[in-house]
Write a protein that holds these residues in place. Structure first.
Motif, PDB file in Angstrom:
ATOM      1  N   ALA A  90      50.745  43.692  45.966  1.00 19.16           N
ATOM      2  CA  ALA A  90      50.617  44.990  45.288  1.00 19.16           C
ATOM      3  C   ALA A  90      49.251  45.124  44.630  1.00 19.16           C
ATOM      4  O   ALA A  90      48.593  46.167  44.762  1.00 19.16           O
ATOM      5  CB  ALA A  90      51.731  45.163  44.261  1.00 19.16           C
ATOM      6  N   ASP A  91      48.804  44.089  43.941  1.00 24.84           N
ATOM      7  CA  ASP A  91      47.490  44.136  43.308  1.00 24.84           C
ATOM      8  C   ASP A  91      46.386  44.295  44.343  1.00 24.84           C
ATOM      9  O   ASP A  91      45.430  45.048  44.137  1.00 24.84           O
ATOM     10  CB  ASP A  91      47.237  42.870  42.484  1.00 24.84           C
ATOM     11  N   ILE A  93      46.563  45.716  47.289  1.00 26.42           N
ATOM     12  CA  ILE A  93      46.609  47.068  47.847  1.00 26.42           C
ATOM     13  C   ILE A  93      45.980  48.067  46.879  1.00 26.42           C
ATOM     14  O   ILE A  93      45.127  48.878  47.264  1.00 26.42           O
ATOM     15  CB  ILE A  93      48.061  47.461  48.200  1.00 26.42           C
ATOM     16  N   VAL A  94      46.369  48.009  45.615  1.00 26.38           N
ATOM     17  CA  VAL A  94      45.849  48.956  44.623  1.00 26.38           C
ATOM     18  C   VAL A  94      44.345  48.746  44.419  1.00 26.38           C
ATOM     19  O   VAL A  94      43.578  49.722  44.383  1.00 26.38           O
ATOM     20  CB  VAL A  94      46.622  48.845  43.286  1.00 26.38           C
ATOM     21  N   ILE A 105      47.909  56.515  48.821  1.00 26.46           N
ATOM     22  CA  ILE A 105      48.415  55.283  49.419  1.00 26.46           C
ATOM     23  C   ILE A 105      49.741  55.627  50.068  1.00 26.46           C
ATOM     24  O   ILE A 105      50.602  56.253  49.440  1.00 26.46           O
ATOM     25  CB  ILE A 105      48.629  54.172  48.371  1.00 26.46           C
ATOM     26  N   VAL A 122      57.108  44.982  46.509  1.00 30.73           N
ATOM     27  CA  VAL A 122      55.706  45.370  46.645  1.00 30.73           C
ATOM     28  C   VAL A 122      55.575  46.888  46.505  1.00 30.73           C
ATOM     29  O   VAL A 122      54.708  47.381  45.785  1.00 30.73           O
ATOM     30  CB  VAL A 122      55.100  44.871  47.970  1.00 30.73           C
ATOM     31  N   SER A 123      56.443  47.624  47.178  1.00 37.52           N
ATOM     32  CA  SER A 123      56.409  49.089  47.078  1.00 37.52           C
ATOM     33  C   SER A 123      56.603  49.538  45.632  1.00 37.52           C
ATOM     34  O   SER A 123      55.890  50.421  45.147  1.00 37.52           O
ATOM     35  CB  SER A 123      57.495  49.715  47.959  1.00 37.52           C
ATOM     36  N   VAL A 126      53.420  48.744  43.576  1.00 37.16           N
ATOM     37  CA  VAL A 126      52.306  49.652  43.879  1.00 37.16           C
ATOM     38  C   VAL A 126      52.532  50.996  43.209  1.00 37.16           C
ATOM     39  O   VAL A 126      51.618  51.557  42.600  1.00 37.16           O
ATOM     40  CB  VAL A 126      52.098  49.807  45.408  1.00 37.16           C
ATOM     41  N   THR A 127      53.747  51.538  43.288  1.00 35.93           N
ATOM     42  CA  THR A 127      54.010  52.835  42.644  1.00 35.93           C
ATOM     43  C   THR A 127      53.827  52.741  41.130  1.00 35.93           C
ATOM     44  O   THR A 127      53.375  53.692  40.498  1.00 35.93           O
ATOM     45  CB  THR A 127      55.426  53.364  42.945  1.00 35.93           C
ATOM     46  N   GLU A 129      51.754  50.529  39.475  1.00 38.77           N
ATOM     47  CA  GLU A 129      50.396  50.174  39.073  1.00 38.77           C
ATOM     48  C   GLU A 129      49.313  51.127  39.576  1.00 38.77           C
ATOM     49  O   GLU A 129      48.219  51.153  39.029  1.00 38.77           O
ATOM     50  CB  GLU A 129      50.061  48.760  39.560  1.00 38.77           C
ATOM     51  N   SER A 130      49.600  51.904  40.610  1.00 36.67           N
ATOM     52  CA  SER A 130      48.562  52.725  41.221  1.00 36.67           C
ATOM     53  C   SER A 130      48.207  53.944  40.379  1.00 36.67           C
ATOM     54  O   SER A 130      49.089  54.681  39.933  1.00 36.67           O
ATOM     55  CB  SER A 130      49.020  53.211  42.595  1.00 36.67           C
ATOM     56  N   VAL A 134      51.186  57.846  45.523  1.00 37.59           N
ATOM     57  CA  VAL A 134      51.766  56.891  46.473  1.00 37.59           C
ATOM     58  C   VAL A 134      52.910  57.591  47.183  1.00 37.59           C
ATOM     59  O   VAL A 134      53.816  58.134  46.544  1.00 37.59           O
ATOM     60  CB  VAL A 134      52.288  55.619  45.756  1.00 37.59           C
TER      61      VAL A 134
END
Length: 143
Positions: A90-91, A93-94, A105, A122-123, A126-127, A129-130, A134
């Motif tokens: 996740a980190d 990707i962001v 994303i 992971v999904s 990401v939602t 932290e981004s 997303v």
């Protein structure tokens, strides 16, 4: 256009294939939209490498990258393929989205290891932290 650069997280799972389809549909609205296709090669603590796990993980990543390169060639938009390596998908990707100026994303609701019907870890991360929008693609959602 409301977005200029789309990052698509792809691992070869059905939800990630759906994410790529959605990215293709959005990008088709404007030929200047760039698509960045990424695959995460998750690195494990050093104990896993001792049993040959590193070779298996690299071989799997290589197969997915080959698939992504072929898919990128089919897109009418400018597209790049990147391999991200690290312990926190996740980190990675962001941070990759930030470094590349992405404003969207798109990823599957869960990866290969996820439990069907639930948002994968992971999904979810990401939602959470981004700082960007997303879009989560669900498997089988063909509406």
């Amino acid at each position: 256009m409301w977005c200029k650069r789309i990052l698509v997280a792809y691992d070869g799972s059905n939800p990630s294939r759906k994410a790529l389809e959605l990215a293709s549909q959005i990008a088709a609205q404007d030929p200047s939209i760039e698509v960045i296709l990424v695959h995460v090669m998750r690195l494990y603590p050093s104990g896993a490498a001792a049993i040959g796990m590193d070779t298996v993980v690299f071989d799997d990543a290589s197969d997915v990258l080959d698939e992504l390169r072929a898919l990128a060639d089919e897109l009418p938009n400018p597209a790049t393929v990147d391999l991200l390596k690290g312990t926190s998908p996740a980190d990675l990707i962001v941070e990759h989205a930030k470094r590349n100026g992405c404003d969207l994303i798109i990823m599957g609701s869960r990866g290969k290891g996820g439990v069907k019907g639930y948002l994968g870890s992971v999904s979810y991360a990401v939602t959470k932290e981004s700082p960007f929008t997303v879009l989560i693609a669900k498997e089988g959602d063909d509406r």
